[in-house]
Write a protein that holds these residues in place. Structure first.
Motif, PDB file in Angstrom:
ATOM      1  N   LEU A 218       0.828  -1.207   0.000  1.00 56.40           N
ATOM      2  CA  LEU A 218       0.000   0.000   0.000  1.00 56.40           C
ATOM      3  C   LEU A 218       0.862   1.257   0.000  1.00 56.40           C
ATOM      4  O   LEU A 218       0.502   2.273  -0.610  1.00 56.40           O
ATOM      5  CB  LEU A 218      -0.931   0.001   1.220  1.00 56.40           C
ATOM      6  CG  LEU A 218      -2.035  -1.051   1.240  1.00 56.40           C
ATOM      7  CD1 LEU A 218      -2.752  -1.045   2.589  1.00 56.40           C
ATOM      8  CD2 LEU A 218      -3.048  -0.792   0.128  1.00 56.40           C
ATOM      9  N   GLN A 222       0.294   4.091  -2.793  1.00 52.35           N
ATOM     10  CA  GLN A 222      -0.266   5.415  -2.516  1.00 52.35           C
ATOM     11  C   GLN A 222       0.484   6.530  -3.241  1.00 52.35           C
ATOM     12  O   GLN A 222      -0.016   7.655  -3.338  1.00 52.35           O
ATOM     13  CB  GLN A 222      -0.295   5.676  -1.012  1.00 52.35           C
ATOM     14  CG  GLN A 222       1.051   5.909  -0.363  1.00 52.35           C
ATOM     15  CD  GLN A 222       0.939   6.165   1.130  1.00 52.35           C
ATOM     16  OE1 GLN A 222      -0.150   6.087   1.715  1.00 52.35           O
ATOM     17  NE2 GLN A 222       2.062   6.468   1.774  1.00 52.35           N
ATOM     18  N   ASP A 226      -4.940   8.041  -4.638  1.00 52.73           N
ATOM     19  CA  ASP A 226      -5.636   7.930  -3.358  1.00 52.73           C
ATOM     20  C   ASP A 226      -6.174   6.514  -3.176  1.00 52.73           C
ATOM     21  O   ASP A 226      -6.784   5.944  -4.091  1.00 52.73           O
ATOM     22  CB  ASP A 226      -6.805   8.923  -3.303  1.00 52.73           C
ATOM     23  CG  ASP A 226      -6.356  10.351  -3.537  1.00 52.73           C
ATOM     24  OD1 ASP A 226      -5.333  10.739  -2.947  1.00 52.73           O
ATOM     25  OD2 ASP A 226      -7.020  11.075  -4.309  1.00 52.73           O
ATOM     26  N   LEU A 227      -5.975   5.948  -1.997  1.00 51.73           N
ATOM     27  CA  LEU A 227      -6.399   4.579  -1.716  1.00 51.73           C
ATOM     28  C   LEU A 227      -7.774   4.537  -1.063  1.00 51.73           C
ATOM     29  O   LEU A 227      -8.155   5.446  -0.318  1.00 51.73           O
ATOM     30  CB  LEU A 227      -5.382   3.887  -0.809  1.00 51.73           C
ATOM     31  CG  LEU A 227      -3.977   3.690  -1.389  1.00 51.73           C
ATOM     32  CD1 LEU A 227      -3.066   3.065  -0.348  1.00 51.73           C
ATOM     33  CD2 LEU A 227      -4.020   2.836  -2.645  1.00 51.73           C
ATOM     34  N   PHE A 228      -8.515   3.450  -1.360  1.00 49.68           N
ATOM     35  CA  PHE A 228      -9.831   3.236  -0.766  1.00 49.68           C
ATOM     36  C   PHE A 228      -9.800   2.178   0.333  1.00 49.68           C
ATOM     37  O   PHE A 228     -10.801   1.950   1.002  1.00 49.68           O
ATOM     38  CB  PHE A 228     -10.841   2.787  -1.834  1.00 49.68           C
ATOM     39  CG  PHE A 228     -11.061   3.798  -2.931  1.00 49.68           C
ATOM     40  CD1 PHE A 228     -10.913   5.157  -2.695  1.00 49.68           C
ATOM     41  CD2 PHE A 228     -11.417   3.387  -4.210  1.00 49.68           C
ATOM     42  CE1 PHE A 228     -11.104   6.091  -3.703  1.00 49.68           C
ATOM     43  CE2 PHE A 228     -11.627   4.307  -5.223  1.00 49.68           C
ATOM     44  CZ  PHE A 228     -11.466   5.661  -4.971  1.00 49.68           C
ATOM     45  N   GLY A 230      -7.310  -0.043   3.505  1.00 47.53           N
ATOM     46  CA  GLY A 230      -6.171   0.000   4.401  1.00 47.53           C
ATOM     47  C   GLY A 230      -5.521  -1.364   4.503  1.00 47.53           C
ATOM     48  O   GLY A 230      -5.920  -2.326   3.839  1.00 47.53           O
ATOM     49  N   GLY A 242      -8.264   1.976  -5.356  1.00 50.21           N
ATOM     50  CA  GLY A 242      -7.904   3.377  -5.232  1.00 50.21           C
ATOM     51  C   GLY A 242      -8.205   4.160  -6.496  1.00 50.21           C
ATOM     52  O   GLY A 242      -8.717   3.626  -7.488  1.00 50.21           O
ATOM     53  N   PRO A 277      -7.169   5.815   4.304  1.00 50.59           N
ATOM     54  CA  PRO A 277      -7.936   5.555   3.078  1.00 50.59           C
ATOM     55  C   PRO A 277      -9.226   6.358   3.024  1.00 50.59           C
ATOM     56  O   PRO A 277      -9.787   6.736   4.052  1.00 50.59           O
ATOM     57  CB  PRO A 277      -8.230   4.047   3.152  1.00 50.59           C
ATOM     58  CG  PRO A 277      -8.185   3.729   4.618  1.00 50.59           C
ATOM     59  CD  PRO A 277      -7.139   4.646   5.199  1.00 50.59           C
TER      60      PRO A 277
END
Length: 321
Positions: A218, A222, A226-228, A230, A242, A277
């Motif tokens: 991750l 990143q 942007d990540l959705f 965790g 993401g 996230p």
């Protein structure tokens, strides 16, 4: 009875017929076929979904349910994105598991002209947020028809806007007004097509393999956007994890582990810091997905995914159409 005369009651006047608004938005409800299918929901088969949707027709007069070419998929039409979002959330809380497609506007054609549903929108918002609301709705082809001061330092705005321009805007509206705005919309009429509305300019970050998201993977991902999700979240190949900073989609390996070596470099043991996230709501997911993507809905989770999970097959489709 008075004398020989019988007093008969007057015939009541017939109530005027209330016109029922026609559906303006449609979505495909289908059986969940992801690798996680059947692990979180209680009702997962096409029969369960079909029976429940047709049962909803008994109480929801504005809803339309139609069969499609495949028994695993039903076309559901309703009065706007909010109408269908409430239905999806209701089914989800009842234990249903399914997947839905991107909302599509129901266009009409009259005398060779393309017509689209137009919504009449009324907004009450504090004065300091007026400019932001006007700018956002203007970019979505909204036309302001009236504006006047209201009570308590609020301003009332009235707009005429295509139904497709409201898709995904309600959550954005609440954020822009810090929860102080009130938005109501009602179907107005069908009018000539207003032109293209700018869609998202960012692509998706798509998981490359099945597994569990690792902090190291991750951390590298990143940097791309942007990540959705965790660390510790289970993912599968083809799942959207993401939002890419660039316009194209990108396959990434969020399950990648750090290779262990016998040597230690200065600073290699420092803790990797992840940006929190983004928690996507149902409405935000429906707005985010493209035509080749779906939202997987379960009682426990909302996941976005590609219709075609295999990365190689997606690449062939993109190249050869």
């Amino acid at each position: 009875m008075i004398g020989d005369t019988i007093c008969s009651p007057e015939k009541p006047e017939a109530l005027p017929f209330v016109k029922i608004s026609e559906p303006t938005i449609s979505m495909n409800f289908s059986v969940n076929d992801s690798p996680f299918a059947g692990t979180e929901g209680k009702f997962v088969t096409s029969r369960h979904i079909r029976d429940r949707l047709y049962k909803e027709l008994n109480t929801d007069v504005s809803l339309r349910v139609e069969d499609t070419d495949t028994p695993e998929c039903l076309k559901v039409s309703g009065r706007g994105e909010l109408h269908l979002s409430i239905l999806i959330e209701t089914l989800r809380r009842e234990g249903f598991e399914f997947q839905v497609s991107k909302p599509e506007v129901l266009f009409h054609e009259e005398n060779g002209k393309k017509l689209e549903p137009i919504e009449s929108v009324t907004i009450d918002v504090p004065e300091e947020f007026v400019g932001n609301v006007i700018e956002k709705l203007g970019s979505r082809k909204g036309e302001m028809t009236n504006m006047y001061p209201s009570k308590g330092g609020y301003t009332r705005l009235e707009f005429s806007i295509p139904a497709r321009g409201l898709i995904g805007y309600r959550n954005e509206f609440m954020t822009d007004t810090k929860g102080n705005g009130i938005l109501n919309s009602v179907f107005d009429s069908y009018q000539p097509y207003k032109g293209e509305i700018p869609i998202r300019s960012q692509g998706s970050l798509v998981a490359f393999e099945d597994g569990e998201a690792i902090t190291y993977g991750l951390y590298n991902a990143q940097e791309r956007g942007d990540l959705f999700i965790g660390a510790g979240v289970k993912v599968y190949a083809g799942m959207i994890v993401g939002r890419n900073a660039r316009a194209e989609d990108m396959d990434i390996n969020v399950c990648k582990k750090k290779q262990l070596t016998n040597t230690r470099a200065s600073g290699s043991d420092d803790a990797l810091k992840l940006t929190p996230p983004i928690q996507m709501s149902l409405e935000q997911c429906l707005e985010f997905i493209n035509d080749d993507e779906l939202v997987e809905v379960t009682p426990q989770n909302l996941r976005m995914r590609k219709k075609v999970l295999d990365a190689g097959l997606r690449r062939k489709i993109r190249i050869h159409g």
